[in-house]
Design a protein around this motif. Structure first.
Motif, PDB file in Angstrom:
ATOM      1  N   ILE A  56      -3.464  -2.222   6.215  1.00 51.62           N
ATOM      2  CA  ILE A  56      -4.254  -1.623   7.213  1.00 51.62           C
ATOM      3  C   ILE A  56      -4.328   0.182   7.107  1.00 51.62           C
ATOM      4  O   ILE A  56      -5.147   0.733   6.851  1.00 51.62           O
ATOM      5  CB  ILE A  56      -4.387  -1.822   8.710  1.00 51.62           C
ATOM      6  CG1 ILE A  56      -5.026  -3.299   8.805  1.00 51.62           C
ATOM      7  CG2 ILE A  56      -5.058  -1.004   9.192  1.00 51.62           C
ATOM      8  CD1 ILE A  56      -4.536  -3.849  10.161  1.00 51.62           C
ATOM      9  N   LEU A  57      -3.020   0.508   7.151  1.00 53.66           N
ATOM     10  CA  LEU A  57      -2.581   1.993   6.955  1.00 53.66           C
ATOM     11  C   LEU A  57      -3.111   2.475   5.651  1.00 53.66           C
ATOM     12  O   LEU A  57      -3.556   3.574   5.565  1.00 53.66           O
ATOM     13  CB  LEU A  57      -1.108   2.353   7.316  1.00 53.66           C
ATOM     14  CG  LEU A  57      -0.782   2.083   8.694  1.00 53.66           C
ATOM     15  CD1 LEU A  57       0.520   2.231   8.785  1.00 53.66           C
ATOM     16  CD2 LEU A  57      -1.594   3.132   9.559  1.00 53.66           C
ATOM     17  N   TYR A  58      -2.709   1.450   4.559  1.00 53.44           N
ATOM     18  CA  TYR A  58      -3.009   1.906   3.270  1.00 53.44           C
ATOM     19  C   TYR A  58      -4.688   2.236   3.033  1.00 53.44           C
ATOM     20  O   TYR A  58      -5.205   2.936   2.373  1.00 53.44           O
ATOM     21  CB  TYR A  58      -2.590   0.963   2.137  1.00 53.44           C
ATOM     22  CG  TYR A  58      -3.098   1.088   0.754  1.00 53.44           C
ATOM     23  CD1 TYR A  58      -2.457   2.002   0.116  1.00 53.44           C
ATOM     24  CD2 TYR A  58      -4.019   0.398   0.192  1.00 53.44           C
ATOM     25  CE1 TYR A  58      -2.606   2.438  -1.352  1.00 53.44           C
ATOM     26  CE2 TYR A  58      -4.354   0.739  -1.263  1.00 53.44           C
ATOM     27  CZ  TYR A  58      -3.592   1.522  -1.883  1.00 53.44           C
ATOM     28  OH  TYR A  58      -4.110   1.775  -3.251  1.00 53.44           O
ATOM     29  N   MET A  59      -5.236   1.116   3.625  1.00 57.77           N
ATOM     30  CA  MET A  59      -7.102   1.344   3.521  1.00 57.77           C
ATOM     31  C   MET A  59      -7.230   2.404   4.059  1.00 57.77           C
ATOM     32  O   MET A  59      -8.162   3.183   3.723  1.00 57.77           O
ATOM     33  CB  MET A  59      -7.412   0.140   3.935  1.00 57.77           C
ATOM     34  CG  MET A  59      -7.216  -1.075   3.337  1.00 57.77           C
ATOM     35  SD  MET A  59      -7.677  -1.122   1.404  1.00 57.77           S
ATOM     36  CE  MET A  59      -9.481  -1.062   1.514  1.00 57.77           C
ATOM     37  N   ILE A  60      -6.627   2.706   5.414  1.00 58.01           N
ATOM     38  CA  ILE A  60      -7.096   4.028   6.285  1.00 58.01           C
ATOM     39  C   ILE A  60      -6.903   5.108   5.379  1.00 58.01           C
ATOM     40  O   ILE A  60      -7.817   6.159   5.312  1.00 58.01           O
ATOM     41  CB  ILE A  60      -6.483   3.889   7.398  1.00 58.01           C
ATOM     42  CG1 ILE A  60      -7.034   3.051   8.425  1.00 58.01           C
ATOM     43  CG2 ILE A  60      -7.003   5.296   8.279  1.00 58.01           C
ATOM     44  CD1 ILE A  60      -6.324   2.697   9.840  1.00 58.01           C
ATOM     45  N   MET A  61      -5.936   5.231   4.782  1.00 58.82           N
ATOM     46  CA  MET A  61      -5.270   6.403   4.037  1.00 58.82           C
ATOM     47  C   MET A  61      -6.520   6.657   2.838  1.00 58.82           C
ATOM     48  O   MET A  61      -6.890   7.744   2.400  1.00 58.82           O
ATOM     49  CB  MET A  61      -4.213   6.462   3.652  1.00 58.82           C
ATOM     50  CG  MET A  61      -3.022   6.623   4.543  1.00 58.82           C
ATOM     51  SD  MET A  61      -1.298   6.578   4.150  1.00 58.82           S
ATOM     52  CE  MET A  61      -1.128   7.231   2.777  1.00 58.82           C
TER      53      MET A  61
ATOM     54  N   CYS B 186     -12.935  10.346   1.315  1.00 57.20           N
ATOM     55  CA  CYS B 186     -13.728  11.394   2.201  1.00 57.20           C
ATOM     56  C   CYS B 186     -13.558  12.667   1.838  1.00 57.20           C
ATOM     57  O   CYS B 186     -14.260  13.553   1.575  1.00 57.20           O
ATOM     58  CB  CYS B 186     -13.640  11.035   3.458  1.00 57.20           C
ATOM     59  SG  CYS B 186     -14.439   9.621   4.108  1.00 57.20           S
TER      60      CYS B 186
ATOM     61  N   VAL C 140      -9.271   5.723   2.729  1.00 61.49           N
ATOM     62  CA  VAL C 140     -10.638   5.869   2.931  1.00 61.49           C
ATOM     63  C   VAL C 140     -10.779   7.424   3.323  1.00 61.49           C
ATOM     64  O   VAL C 140     -11.538   8.300   2.910  1.00 61.49           O
ATOM     65  CB  VAL C 140     -11.236   5.082   4.250  1.00 61.49           C
ATOM     66  CG1 VAL C 140     -12.427   6.117   4.788  1.00 61.49           C
ATOM     67  CG2 VAL C 140     -11.423   3.917   3.808  1.00 61.49           C
ATOM     68  N   ILE C 141      -9.687   8.172   3.930  1.00 60.68           N
ATOM     69  CA  ILE C 141      -9.513   9.518   4.287  1.00 60.68           C
ATOM     70  C   ILE C 141      -9.369  10.309   3.176  1.00 60.68           C
ATOM     71  O   ILE C 141     -10.190  11.363   2.928  1.00 60.68           O
ATOM     72  CB  ILE C 141      -7.953   9.645   5.216  1.00 60.68           C
ATOM     73  CG1 ILE C 141      -8.561   8.992   6.535  1.00 60.68           C
ATOM     74  CG2 ILE C 141      -7.996  11.253   5.385  1.00 60.68           C
ATOM     75  CD1 ILE C 141      -7.399   8.991   7.357  1.00 60.68           C
TER      76      ILE C 141
END
Length: 155
Positions: free
Chosen positions: A141-146, A152, A148-149
């Protein structure tokens, strides 16, 4: 100066379309790629394990593995972007080679032996073996959030 006999869209404002030979070459390329995939799909249809699919049963020699790693490392964006970078920044782009060499040496001496000896294929499998399922899910989850950020910020 030479006289150009071909048309470019940015020079003339005219659309340039595929001709018959372009379609033939494109079709042959797609046909060969599809036939290779179909051949191995039929040949290896009885192999169902993750190890056989991802690692070819660990029976491949160094050369095809090296080609596979190289093709996954060099993306289409790299092939398209490198000439533009070289044009824009001259030979300064070659300094990236030093970073590539350092990363290859560190990966070869640190990560690959550990992954190979444990029989795993990714960092997430290592985290799962070392810390358990919950930590693996949190890391994913943290990897996916990073990602995406970062995406962006790059767009």
């Amino acid at each position: 100066m030479w006289n150009r006999t071909y048309l470019y869209n940015f020079e003339t404002g005219k659309s340039v379309y595929f001709h018959t030979y372009d379609y033939v070459v494109f079709g042959i390329t797609l046909g060969l790629s599809a036939s290779i995939g179909l051949f191995y799909a039929i040949k290896d249809r009885k192999k169902k394990s993750e190890n056989e699919f991802l690692l070819a049963g660990r029976n491949m020699s160094v050369f095809p593995v090296a080609l596979s790693l190289m093709s996954s490392f060099i993306s289409a964006v790299t092939l398209l972007g490198t000439p533009a970078e070289m044009y824009r920044y001259n030979t300064m782009y070659w300094f990236i080679v030093f970073g590539f060499l350092i990363s290859v040496i560190l990966s070869n001496t640190i990560f690959i032996p550990v992954f190979y000896n444990l029989g795993i294929t990714s960092v997430f499998e290592y985290v799962h073996l070392r810390f358990g399922t919950l930590v693996r899910i949190i890391c994913c989850i943290l990897y996916m959030i990073m990602m995406v950020i970062i995406a962006c910020f790059l767009i």
